[in-house]
Write an enzyme that holds these catalytic residues in place. Structure first.
Site, mmCIF file in Angstrom:
data_model
loop_
_atom_site.group_PDB
_atom_site.id
_atom_site.type_symbol
_atom_site.label_atom_id
_atom_site.label_comp_id
_atom_site.label_asym_id
_atom_site.label_seq_id
_atom_site.Cartn_x
_atom_site.Cartn_y
_atom_site.Cartn_z
ATOM 1 C CD GLU A 193 95.975 8.768 9.478
ATOM 2 O OE1 GLU A 193 95.769 8.106 8.188
ATOM 3 O OE2 GLU A 193 96.648 9.594 9.080
ATOM 4 C CB SER A 242 90.890 -1.033 6.157
ATOM 5 O OG SER A 242 92.556 -1.213 5.735
ATOM 6 N N GLY A 252 89.661 5.333 1.188
ATOM 7 C CA GLY A 252 91.822 5.335 0.763
ATOM 8 C C GLY A 252 91.401 3.940 -0.102
ATOM 9 N N GLY A 253 91.522 3.222 -0.160
ATOM 10 C CA GLY A 253 91.425 1.742 -1.763
ATOM 11 C C GLY A 253 89.784 1.672 -1.926
ATOM 12 C CG ASN A 281 93.889 10.010 0.596
ATOM 13 O OD1 ASN A 281 93.992 10.791 -0.173
ATOM 14 N ND2 ASN A 281 94.491 9.954 1.825
ATOM 15 C CD1 TRP A 282 89.977 9.154 -5.182
ATOM 16 C CD2 TRP A 282 90.690 10.603 -6.374
ATOM 17 N NE1 TRP A 282 88.719 9.568 -5.045
ATOM 18 C CE2 TRP A 282 89.159 9.926 -6.222
ATOM 19 C CE3 TRP A 282 91.474 11.060 -7.529
ATOM 20 C CZ2 TRP A 282 88.468 10.378 -7.178
ATOM 21 C CZ3 TRP A 282 90.421 11.869 -8.380
ATOM 22 C CH2 TRP A 282 88.993 11.356 -8.672
ATOM 23 C CE LYS A 283 96.180 6.107 1.519
ATOM 24 N NZ LYS A 283 96.587 5.057 2.215
ATOM 25 C CD GLU A 328 99.682 6.645 3.160
ATOM 26 O OE1 GLU A 328 99.161 5.221 3.471
ATOM 27 O OE2 GLU A 328 99.375 7.654 2.078
ATOM 28 C CG HIS A 342 97.404 10.119 5.309
ATOM 29 N ND1 HIS A 342 98.503 9.227 5.600
ATOM 30 C CD2 HIS A 342 96.274 9.705 4.508
ATOM 31 C CE1 HIS A 342 97.079 7.988 5.405
ATOM 32 N NE2 HIS A 342 96.421 8.460 4.748
ATOM 33 N N GLY A 378 95.488 -0.030 4.740
ATOM 34 C CA GLY A 378 96.421 -0.745 3.646
ATOM 35 C C GLY A 378 96.976 -2.334 3.919
#
Length: 252
Positions: free
Chosen positions: A169, A215, A236-237, A9-11, A99, A97, A175
């Site tokens: 999640e 994470s 994510g990251g 998930n590049w966001k 967010e 998600h 994050g």
């Protein structure tokens, strides 16, 4: 046998050119070193979808939108419909998600509309659920997550339910650098699967892939994925670097 899945998930990261280069880099490392039995998905910004589809071997790597509109079409300025996503060659849509729920006020009612449109257009929903820190600290995460499921994907028919992927999640671990322990991840994944079994039966519950999304990185992927009910990750990251993403893909 449930599918092993690692979805990035590049966001809201990478411009178009950077996204194309990242997709090509992931495509190259997956082709040369990636585990053959793992489904790989790249969740990119809307602006990247068509070009990323063109940049990867789509028989090996699936492409996903990170969201879609709750309406099919019409006067909804700035929205991107499920049909539009489908037309890019993408195959998946990330829905619910944390967010999106927190920053954009997405409700179960909104998500049910998005789920219906995603499925109508032949796309695979990657449905997210999970609890914030205060719920985890109160030890009421099971009730919280069960309510999320009951209000959304449990309203689907059994046939439609079998088409989706679930991503758990822990919001407190997104994050933040915190990660649920391997035991915590297994416990909640097993709870989700047992709740699905109560609703749809053992066969459907055993067939659905449940991903961990908090994470996850190369250093902890192997321990997390070793759990019986953890079928991969929503990353994510660590999905923004091809080598890190590869390390997670090869974490089974």
């Amino acid at each position: 046998m449930r599918k092993k899945i690692v979805a990035g998930n590049w966001k809201c990261n990478t411009n178009l050119q950077e996204g194309i280069e990242l997709a090509k880099a992931v495509d190259a490392v997956v082709a040369s070193e990636g585990a053959d039995d793992v489904v790989v998905v790249l969740g990119t910004p809307f602006t990247h979808l068509t070009k990323v589809v063109e940049s990867v071997n789509t028989e090996r790597i699936g492409v996903s939108a990170q969201n879609c509109a709750a309406e099919a079409k019409g006067a909804f300025t700035g929205e991107v419909s499920a049909e539009m996503v489908k037309s890019t060659g993408a195959e998946y849509v990330i829905l619910g998600h944390s967010e999106r729920r927190e920053y954009y006020g997405e409700t179960s009612e909104t998500l049910n509309k998005k789920l219906a449109l995603t499925l109508e257009n032949g796309l695979t929903p990657i449905y997210c659920c999970g609890e914030p820190l205060e719920i985890r600290e109160a030890e009421t995460q099971n009730e919280f997550v069960k309510k999320q499921l009951e209000e959304t994907i449990f309203t689907l028919s059994p046939d439609d339910f079998k088409k989706l992927i679930i991503a758990y999640e822990p919001i407190w671990a997104i994050g933040t650098g915190k990660t649920a322990t391997s035991e915590q991840a297994q416990e909640i994944h097993a709870f989700i699967r047992s709740t699905i079994a109560e609703k749809f039966g053992e066969e459907i519950a055993e067939g659905v892939s449940i991903l961990y999304g908090g994470s996850c990185k190369p250093s902890n992927a192997k321990e997390l994925f070793a759990n019986k009910d953890v079928d991969g990750g929503l990353i994510g990251g660590a999905s923004l670097k091809a080598e890190d993403f590869l390390g997670i893909i090869n974490g089974f």
